[in-house]
Design a protein around this motif. Sequence first.
Motif, PDB file in Angstrom:
ATOM      1  N   LEU A 206       0.649  -1.299  -0.063  1.00  0.00           N
ATOM      2  CA  LEU A 206      -0.377  -0.113   0.222  1.00  0.00           C
ATOM      3  C   LEU A 206       1.103   1.203   0.076  1.00  0.00           C
ATOM      4  CD1 LEU A 206      -3.161  -1.149   1.948  1.00  0.00           C
ATOM      5  CD2 LEU A 206      -2.582  -0.845   0.351  1.00  0.00           C
ATOM      6  N   GLU A 207       2.186   1.516   0.691  1.00  0.00           N
ATOM      7  CA  GLU A 207       3.108   2.471   1.076  1.00  0.00           C
ATOM      8  C   GLU A 207       3.230   2.277   0.115  1.00  0.00           C
ATOM      9  OE1 GLU A 207       5.624   1.187   3.491  1.00  0.00           O
ATOM     10  OE2 GLU A 207       4.206   2.449   5.078  1.00  0.00           O
ATOM     11  N   MET A 210       0.202   2.897  -3.512  1.00  0.00           N
ATOM     12  CA  MET A 210      -0.751   4.023  -3.249  1.00  0.00           C
ATOM     13  C   MET A 210      -0.151   5.024  -2.489  1.00  0.00           C
ATOM     14  SD  MET A 210      -4.515   1.447  -2.079  1.00  0.00           S
ATOM     15  CE  MET A 210      -5.025   3.204  -2.717  1.00  0.00           C
ATOM     16  N   ALA A 212       0.257   5.051   0.160  1.00  0.00           N
ATOM     17  CA  ALA A 212      -0.297   5.877   1.748  1.00  0.00           C
ATOM     18  C   ALA A 212       0.801   5.809   2.792  1.00  0.00           C
ATOM     19  CB  ALA A 212      -1.338   3.996   2.086  1.00  0.00           C
ATOM     20  N   SER A 239      -9.899  -1.644   7.607  1.00  0.00           N
ATOM     21  CA  SER A 239      -8.954  -1.721   6.636  1.00  0.00           C
ATOM     22  C   SER A 239      -8.384  -3.004   7.262  1.00  0.00           C
ATOM     23  CB  SER A 239      -8.155  -0.333   6.191  1.00  0.00           C
ATOM     24  OG  SER A 239      -6.751  -1.247   5.827  1.00  0.00           O
ATOM     25  N   THR A 250      -6.430  -5.462   0.032  1.00  0.00           N
ATOM     26  CA  THR A 250      -5.127  -4.765  -0.129  1.00  0.00           C
ATOM     27  C   THR A 250      -5.116  -4.711  -1.769  1.00  0.00           C
ATOM     28  OG1 THR A 250      -3.931  -4.913   1.446  1.00  0.00           O
ATOM     29  CG2 THR A 250      -2.802  -4.395  -0.839  1.00  0.00           C
ATOM     30  N   LYS A 253      -8.458  -2.632  -2.748  1.00  0.00           N
ATOM     31  CA  LYS A 253      -7.859  -0.875  -2.174  1.00  0.00           C
ATOM     32  C   LYS A 253      -7.690  -0.541  -3.173  1.00  0.00           C
ATOM     33  CE  LYS A 253      -7.369  -1.931   2.310  1.00  0.00           C
ATOM     34  NZ  LYS A 253      -6.500  -2.542   3.503  1.00  0.00           N
ATOM     35  N   TRP A 254      -5.995  -1.293  -3.977  1.00  0.00           N
ATOM     36  CA  TRP A 254      -5.605  -0.955  -5.194  1.00  0.00           C
ATOM     37  C   TRP A 254      -6.160  -0.406  -6.521  1.00  0.00           C
ATOM     38  CZ3 TRP A 254      -1.393  -3.753  -8.122  1.00  0.00           C
ATOM     39  CH2 TRP A 254      -0.684  -2.861  -8.711  1.00  0.00           C
ATOM     40  N   ALA A 258      -9.711   2.867  -3.217  1.00  0.00           N
ATOM     41  CA  ALA A 258     -10.534   3.362  -2.023  1.00  0.00           C
ATOM     42  C   ALA A 258      -9.691   2.775  -0.895  1.00  0.00           C
ATOM     43  CB  ALA A 258     -11.691   2.993  -1.559  1.00  0.00           C
ATOM     44  N   PHE A 259      -9.107   3.843   0.370  1.00  0.00           N
ATOM     45  CA  PHE A 259      -7.875   3.245   1.368  1.00  0.00           C
ATOM     46  C   PHE A 259      -9.099   2.209   2.503  1.00  0.00           C
ATOM     47  CE2 PHE A 259      -5.767   6.397  -0.624  1.00  0.00           C
ATOM     48  CZ  PHE A 259      -4.754   5.742  -0.568  1.00  0.00           C
ATOM     49  N   ALA A 260     -10.016   1.602   2.437  1.00  0.00           N
ATOM     50  CA  ALA A 260     -10.563   0.855   3.139  1.00  0.00           C
ATOM     51  C   ALA A 260     -11.121   0.123   2.102  1.00  0.00           C
ATOM     52  CB  ALA A 260     -12.078   1.713   3.689  1.00  0.00           C
TER      53      ALA A 260
END
Length: 410
Positions: A206-207, A210, A212, A239, A250, A253-254, A258-260
Amino acid sequence: MASRTRRGAGPLPRLCLLLLLVLATGLPRGGALGLKLPFSPGDVLPILPRQVAWPVMNTLHSAVDLLPSFVAAVAPAAPSPAVWNGSCFAVNEAALELTPGDRNGTEIGGAVLRLKTASAQSWTCMDLYVFATPYRITWDYYFAAREHTLEITSWEEEAELEYVKQHGVSVFLMPSGMLGTLLSLIDVLPLFSNTGWGQNSNLAFLEKHMGATFEKRSQPWFANIMKEDIQSGDFLALSKIRGRWGGFETLEKWVTGAFAGHTAVCLKDENGDVWVAESGFENEKGEEIIAIVPWDEWWEMALKDGSNPQIALLPLHPDIRSRFNESAAWDFARSMVGKPYGYHNMIFSWIDTIGDNYPPPLDANLVMAVMSMWTRLQPLYAANMWNEALNKRLGTEVCKLVCIVASFDG
Ligand SMILES: *[C@@H]1O[C@H](CO)[C@@H](O)[C@H](O)[C@H]1NC(C)=O
Ligand SMILES: *[C@@H]1O[C@H](CO)[C@@H](O)[C@H](O)[C@H]1NC(C)=O
Ligand SMILES: CC(=O)N[C@H]1CO[C@H](CO)[C@@H](O)[C@@H]1O
């Protein structure tokens, strides 16, 4: 994972092979000229750049052939080795032997998988394998007819050892051109591992993809939420970052941005009790349904959730709250209670165009590869998520992944 520097073809042989391949694919199949090639064009696919390999492979295979195929489950107590026919090596067998492992003072240990390959179809072919448990995924490829070993220095945890004793290590044969896909899988498969490694992979993914950021909370890891402060319409964003849902969320989200990965809504009744309305509540029969659950029960489950969910409670904006019709919300929630989770909609909130559904390096082939392996390792969940969804779209009923892909193909 071990480094993969061996067996690399240098630039010159690669060019020659490419030339041969162009010649080979330009010739009629079976050789109308009576010319018999020393190898099949499929043999060289893995060493070609992916941009070249894919189109060639797509002309050589149908979509079904591109899926990894489950060939064996190798269990330690099996009375005889697992045997199967590969695409390059006709005769293969494998056995698993438990070893004491490298962790002092624990009973967990590891294992050695011995795999014998024999009777190659051609001089240049190879077989690519993925070895998987729900806790790990590793892969190797074999050119030579001999005995190979795959060492698992230590099981992740007791549960993995138990799983392997019961179900064995699953062996998947990959189509030969899938090396590129396999290399991309290395980024994606750990996401599904129910371990600290899996969790870190999810955070790193995610980092990286995205942007994040994650900051570790100071203890305690949960806030003291006063039920009195919660109002109807307040939103819960979850999440999950670990285990069977972590990896899926994951990717979800990608691809959706969305982040949730999961959401729920709070509702307050006339007695001032707080409820959580959500889809995906697991009932006694193990079905995932839409439910309205008392807050305390929901919160207790959240605290025990092995997927280490990050939960945010988002109160409604005052402007929106003034327009929020509580009785209409209750009516709607009650009308939905007991209905199935809605996997059939979920997957298509993701796959909603013909192309362009997946940011690189994810592509349809990779998703198919992950899903077909997941189907094997987590049959129940994969069946819901994938098979129900596609069957609904295709108007078919009892159809597993392979037959669904066959429908796409036709
Ligand atoms: C296990 O013990 C040996 C010596 O008894 C030691 O050399 C090794 O570092 C230990 N390994 C671990 C993982 O603690
Ligand atoms: C709220 O919804 C109910 C239906 O459940 C409706 O009868 C009522 O008129 C709505 N109230 C407002 C203020 O819109
Ligand atoms: C299970 C299976 O199909 N085994 C076959 C694999 O290939 C060898 C040699 O071609 C056959 O003898 C086996 O019957």
